[in-house]
Design a protein around this motif. Sequence first.
Motif, PDB file in Angstrom:
ATOM      1  N   SER A   1      28.217  20.951 -12.169  1.00 22.35           N
ATOM      2  CA  SER A   1      29.404  20.098 -12.063  1.00 22.35           C
ATOM      3  C   SER A   1      30.188  19.988 -13.370  1.00 22.35           C
ATOM      4  O   SER A   1      31.094  19.157 -13.474  1.00 22.35           O
ATOM      5  CB  SER A   1      28.974  18.698 -11.604  1.00 22.35           C
ATOM      6  OG  SER A   1      28.074  18.137 -12.554  1.00 22.35           O
ATOM      7  N   HIS A   2      29.879  20.829 -14.344  1.00 23.88           N
ATOM      8  CA  HIS A   2      30.611  20.755 -15.628  1.00 23.88           C
ATOM      9  C   HIS A   2      30.547  22.112 -16.322  1.00 23.88           C
ATOM     10  O   HIS A   2      29.525  22.468 -16.915  1.00 23.88           O
ATOM     11  CB  HIS A   2      29.980  19.667 -16.509  1.00 23.88           C
ATOM     12  CG  HIS A   2      30.675  19.442 -17.819  1.00 23.88           C
ATOM     13  ND1 HIS A   2      30.779  18.191 -18.388  1.00 23.88           N
ATOM     14  CD2 HIS A   2      31.292  20.287 -18.690  1.00 23.88           C
ATOM     15  CE1 HIS A   2      31.428  18.278 -19.551  1.00 23.88           C
ATOM     16  NE2 HIS A   2      31.738  19.553 -19.757  1.00 23.88           N
ATOM     17  N   THR A   3      31.647  22.882 -16.255  1.00 27.54           N
ATOM     18  CA  THR A   3      31.733  24.126 -17.029  1.00 27.54           C
ATOM     19  C   THR A   3      33.154  24.318 -17.555  1.00 27.54           C
ATOM     20  O   THR A   3      34.099  23.733 -17.044  1.00 27.54           O
ATOM     21  CB  THR A   3      31.378  25.397 -16.207  1.00 27.54           C
ATOM     22  OG1 THR A   3      32.508  25.805 -15.430  1.00 27.54           O
ATOM     23  CG2 THR A   3      30.171  25.199 -15.299  1.00 27.54           C
ATOM     24  N   HIS A   4      33.243  25.161 -18.573  1.00 29.28           N
ATOM     25  CA  HIS A   4      34.545  25.575 -19.135  1.00 29.28           C
ATOM     26  C   HIS A   4      34.527  27.111 -19.124  1.00 29.28           C
ATOM     27  O   HIS A   4      34.328  27.731 -20.169  1.00 29.28           O
ATOM     28  CB  HIS A   4      34.699  25.118 -20.583  1.00 29.28           C
ATOM     29  CG  HIS A   4      34.440  23.659 -20.866  1.00 29.28           C
ATOM     30  ND1 HIS A   4      35.416  22.823 -21.352  1.00 29.28           N
ATOM     31  CD2 HIS A   4      33.319  22.885 -20.791  1.00 29.28           C
ATOM     32  CE1 HIS A   4      34.911  21.606 -21.565  1.00 29.28           C
ATOM     33  NE2 HIS A   4      33.637  21.618 -21.230  1.00 29.28           N
ATOM     34  N   LEU A   5      34.661  27.724 -17.957  1.00 31.60           N
ATOM     35  CA  LEU A   5      34.401  29.174 -17.868  1.00 31.60           C
ATOM     36  C   LEU A   5      35.620  30.060 -18.121  1.00 31.60           C
ATOM     37  O   LEU A   5      35.463  31.276 -18.139  1.00 31.60           O
ATOM     38  CB  LEU A   5      33.823  29.535 -16.495  1.00 31.60           C
ATOM     39  CG  LEU A   5      32.434  28.991 -16.141  1.00 31.60           C
ATOM     40  CD1 LEU A   5      31.939  29.634 -14.847  1.00 31.60           C
ATOM     41  CD2 LEU A   5      31.425  29.236 -17.253  1.00 31.60           C
TER      42      LEU A   5
ATOM     43  N   ILE B   1      35.030  23.954 -12.734  1.00 29.95           N
ATOM     44  CA  ILE B   1      35.567  24.687 -13.888  1.00 29.95           C
ATOM     45  C   ILE B   1      36.768  23.932 -14.453  1.00 29.95           C
ATOM     46  O   ILE B   1      37.690  23.579 -13.711  1.00 29.95           O
ATOM     47  CB  ILE B   1      35.988  26.126 -13.494  1.00 29.95           C
ATOM     48  CG1 ILE B   1      34.786  26.888 -12.900  1.00 29.95           C
ATOM     49  CG2 ILE B   1      36.551  26.863 -14.708  1.00 29.95           C
ATOM     50  CD1 ILE B   1      35.120  28.309 -12.431  1.00 29.95           C
ATOM     51  N   LYS B   2      36.751  23.720 -15.767  1.00 26.93           N
ATOM     52  CA  LYS B   2      37.820  22.981 -16.444  1.00 26.93           C
ATOM     53  C   LYS B   2      38.781  23.934 -17.159  1.00 26.93           C
ATOM     54  O   LYS B   2      38.361  24.990 -17.623  1.00 26.93           O
ATOM     55  CB  LYS B   2      37.226  22.068 -17.527  1.00 26.93           C
ATOM     56  CG  LYS B   2      36.235  21.067 -16.998  1.00 26.93           C
ATOM     57  CD  LYS B   2      35.610  20.258 -18.125  1.00 26.93           C
ATOM     58  CE  LYS B   2      34.318  19.597 -17.683  1.00 26.93           C
ATOM     59  NZ  LYS B   2      34.458  18.667 -16.570  1.00 26.93           N
ATOM     60  N   SER B   3      40.021  23.477 -17.312  1.00 28.32           N
ATOM     61  CA  SER B   3      40.935  24.133 -18.257  1.00 28.32           C
ATOM     62  C   SER B   3      40.591  23.568 -19.642  1.00 28.32           C
ATOM     63  O   SER B   3      39.472  23.172 -19.879  1.00 28.32           O
ATOM     64  CB  SER B   3      42.383  23.830 -17.870  1.00 28.32           C
ATOM     65  OG  SER B   3      42.645  22.439 -17.987  1.00 28.32           O
TER      66      SER B   3
ATOM     67  N   ASP C   1      30.271  12.527 -18.799  1.00 27.03           N
ATOM     68  CA  ASP C   1      29.424  13.660 -19.146  1.00 27.03           C
ATOM     69  C   ASP C   1      29.097  13.683 -20.633  1.00 27.03           C
ATOM     70  O   ASP C   1      29.936  13.324 -21.457  1.00 27.03           O
ATOM     71  CB  ASP C   1      30.137  14.947 -18.745  1.00 27.03           C
ATOM     72  CG  ASP C   1      30.486  14.984 -17.256  1.00 27.03           C
ATOM     73  OD1 ASP C   1      30.826  13.929 -16.705  1.00 27.03           O
ATOM     74  OD2 ASP C   1      30.416  16.063 -16.663  1.00 27.03           O
ATOM     75  N   HIS C   2      27.894  14.094 -20.935  1.00 27.72           N
ATOM     76  CA  HIS C   2      27.229  14.102 -22.243  1.00 27.72           C
ATOM     77  C   HIS C   2      26.319  12.873 -22.340  1.00 27.72           C
ATOM     78  O   HIS C   2      25.112  13.000 -22.292  1.00 27.72           O
ATOM     79  CB  HIS C   2      28.202  14.166 -23.437  1.00 27.72           C
ATOM     80  CG  HIS C   2      28.846  15.509 -23.599  1.00 27.72           C
ATOM     81  ND1 HIS C   2      28.178  16.599 -24.080  1.00 27.72           N
ATOM     82  CD2 HIS C   2      30.103  15.935 -23.330  1.00 27.72           C
ATOM     83  CE1 HIS C   2      28.995  17.644 -24.106  1.00 27.72           C
ATOM     84  NE2 HIS C   2      30.162  17.259 -23.642  1.00 27.72           N
ATOM     85  N   CYS C   3      26.879  11.654 -22.560  1.00 20.53           N
ATOM     86  CA  CYS C   3      26.050  10.428 -22.591  1.00 20.53           C
ATOM     87  C   CYS C   3      24.892  10.554 -23.566  1.00 20.53           C
ATOM     88  O   CYS C   3      23.781  10.092 -23.285  1.00 20.53           O
ATOM     89  CB  CYS C   3      25.492  10.121 -21.193  1.00 20.53           C
ATOM     90  SG  CYS C   3      26.754   9.761 -19.986  1.00 20.53           S
TER      91      CYS C   3
ATOM     92  N   VAL D   1      35.088  12.178 -17.443  1.00 21.85           N
ATOM     93  CA  VAL D   1      35.235  11.893 -18.878  1.00 21.85           C
ATOM     94  C   VAL D   1      34.149  12.635 -19.656  1.00 21.85           C
ATOM     95  O   VAL D   1      32.997  12.676 -19.226  1.00 21.85           O
ATOM     96  CB  VAL D   1      35.113  10.365 -19.153  1.00 21.85           C
ATOM     97  CG1 VAL D   1      35.144  10.060 -20.647  1.00 21.85           C
ATOM     98  CG2 VAL D   1      36.223   9.594 -18.436  1.00 21.85           C
ATOM     99  N   HIS D   2      34.537  13.256 -20.796  1.00 22.52           N
ATOM    100  CA  HIS D   2      33.558  13.670 -21.810  1.00 22.52           C
ATOM    101  C   HIS D   2      33.357  12.442 -22.696  1.00 22.52           C
ATOM    102  O   HIS D   2      34.295  12.060 -23.422  1.00 22.52           O
ATOM    103  CB  HIS D   2      34.114  14.786 -22.697  1.00 22.52           C
ATOM    104  CG  HIS D   2      34.068  16.175 -22.128  1.00 22.52           C
ATOM    105  ND1 HIS D   2      34.840  16.580 -21.084  1.00 22.52           N
ATOM    106  CD2 HIS D   2      33.332  17.253 -22.507  1.00 22.52           C
ATOM    107  CE1 HIS D   2      34.591  17.874 -20.839  1.00 22.52           C
ATOM    108  NE2 HIS D   2      33.687  18.296 -21.679  1.00 22.52           N
ATOM    109  N   GLY D   3      32.200  11.819 -22.675  1.00 21.80           N
ATOM    110  CA  GLY D   3      32.036  10.583 -23.422  1.00 21.80           C
ATOM    111  C   GLY D   3      30.718  10.493 -24.171  1.00 21.80           C
ATOM    112  O   GLY D   3      29.696  11.009 -23.721  1.00 21.80           O
TER     113      GLY D   3
ATOM    114  N   SER E   1      25.539  22.596 -16.905  1.00 14.08           N
ATOM    115  CA  SER E   1      25.375  23.526 -18.033  1.00 14.08           C
ATOM    116  C   SER E   1      26.375  23.266 -19.160  1.00 14.08           C
ATOM    117  O   SER E   1      26.081  23.536 -20.322  1.00 14.08           O
ATOM    118  CB  SER E   1      25.535  24.970 -17.559  1.00 14.08           C
ATOM    119  OG  SER E   1      26.898  25.247 -17.265  1.00 14.08           O
ATOM    120  N   ASP E   2      27.601  22.802 -18.810  1.00 15.25           N
ATOM    121  CA  ASP E   2      28.692  22.708 -19.790  1.00 15.25           C
ATOM    122  C   ASP E   2      29.028  24.074 -20.372  1.00 15.25           C
ATOM    123  O   ASP E   2      29.524  24.168 -21.502  1.00 15.25           O
ATOM    124  CB  ASP E   2      28.366  21.717 -20.919  1.00 15.25           C
ATOM    125  CG  ASP E   2      29.597  21.285 -21.719  1.00 15.25           C
ATOM    126  OD1 ASP E   2      30.726  21.559 -21.265  1.00 15.25           O
ATOM    127  OD2 ASP E   2      29.429  20.680 -22.789  1.00 15.25           O
ATOM    128  N   CYS E   3      28.734  25.154 -19.635  1.00 13.79           N
ATOM    129  CA  CYS E   3      28.918  26.490 -20.226  1.00 13.79           C
ATOM    130  C   CYS E   3      30.303  26.614 -20.883  1.00 13.79           C
ATOM    131  O   CYS E   3      31.338  26.443 -20.221  1.00 13.79           O
ATOM    132  CB  CYS E   3      28.727  27.571 -19.177  1.00 13.79           C
ATOM    133  SG  CYS E   3      28.896  29.221 -19.890  1.00 13.79           S
TER     134      CYS E   3
HETATM  135 FE    FE Z   1      32.363  20.038 -21.630  1.00 14.57          FE
END
Ligand code: FE
Length: 380
Positions: free
Chosen positions: A65-69, A129-131, A246-248, A223-225, A297-299
């Motif tokens: 649920s969290h990638t930057h591909l 996938i995030k921009s 995400d992160h926490c 949120v990246h927090g 993964s936050d890839c």
């Molecule tokens: Fe991230």
Amino acid sequence: MTSHLVTGIGELVTHDERWGGPLQDAALVAEDGRVVWVGRAADAPPADRATDLGGAAVVPGFVDSHTHLVFAGDRSAEFEARMAGTPYTGGGIATTVAATRAASDDELRARLRALADEARAQGTTTLEIKSGYGLDVEHERRLLRLAREVTDETTFLGAHVVPPGIDRGDYLALVTGPMLAACAPHARWADVFCEPGSPVAFDGDEARAVLGAARDAGLGLRVHGNQLGPGPGVRLAVELGAASVDHCTFLGDTDVAALAEGDTVATLLPGVEFSTRSPYPDARRLLDAGVEVALASDCNPGTCFSTSMPLMIALAVREMGMTSAEAVRAATLGGARALRRDDLGHLRVGARAHLAVLDAPSHRHLAYRPGVPIARGMVL
Ligand code: FE
Ligand code: NIG
């Protein structure tokens, strides 16, 4: 419509509480992409076609649920420096932005597809996938268009950092105005890197403005927090009803209490702590407080260049106090909840028939056999 019986499942993790845990000697029938029957292999109904897995364990396909591909360029030298003790600050994001802007659609697409295939080969059947490496109107829209070729779970992250050469206030006005308007049609979600201690990321007030505008544009919030230090990101995410924070990594008691009371998922990204040589988040504390936890993964080229959900499970078990069952749940059902999807992350009747098939007798092997490619995705 053809039905497909998958049998010879030595152990099946469904997340269906009625079974009281994993099912042994199980089978599953899918029709039209959905699970229509689950039970003991001996009771399986006939189907149009059958696949025998020969005793393999099966868990729901991983929901990353969290990638930057979508990116170009290489930051392995930055990784090397971090292993030697240089702290991560987010400053390297500008390097990836420059390389990404310079790359053609076909170059970005080729890498994106290769990474998505790599994830699938390790059991991931859903990717967000995030921009966030375009950081101007045209490039952010382009990255989301490319991401949409691979998944519907796309996230506008124009508020990743303030890019070099533009005034902070002007950039915020762009992200909450014309850039948001251009990107919203290509995104389901919006995200912001909320880290008040960082010169490039956004403080609580700025993040609130970004998220408010995104919500008004009809996007769901993420949120990246609390990645690099304590801050307002987690509480803001809960207050605004974000699907996930995400992160926490750095949480105070009020953050944990807010997460326990709200319905924002805490998404933990242990590959980041591994690849930035940072302390791991305290998953046990969150689980014991009753918080819904996801693993992803936050890839991305900066903080974790890995698509491997089995690696995230192994790290969660080895370093974060999670049991194998909790880690598998977080990588499947937790990820689905972080995307507010009730059709993913479990294998109850009605779910998407997305499986991770393990070359192993039990889900425990995901952590027990680190670095060994035992999982593969299977979409029926
Ligand atoms: Fe991230
Ligand atoms: O989730 N922290 C913000 N963004 C990414 C890293 C981006 C990068 O360094 O390229 C993350 O860790």
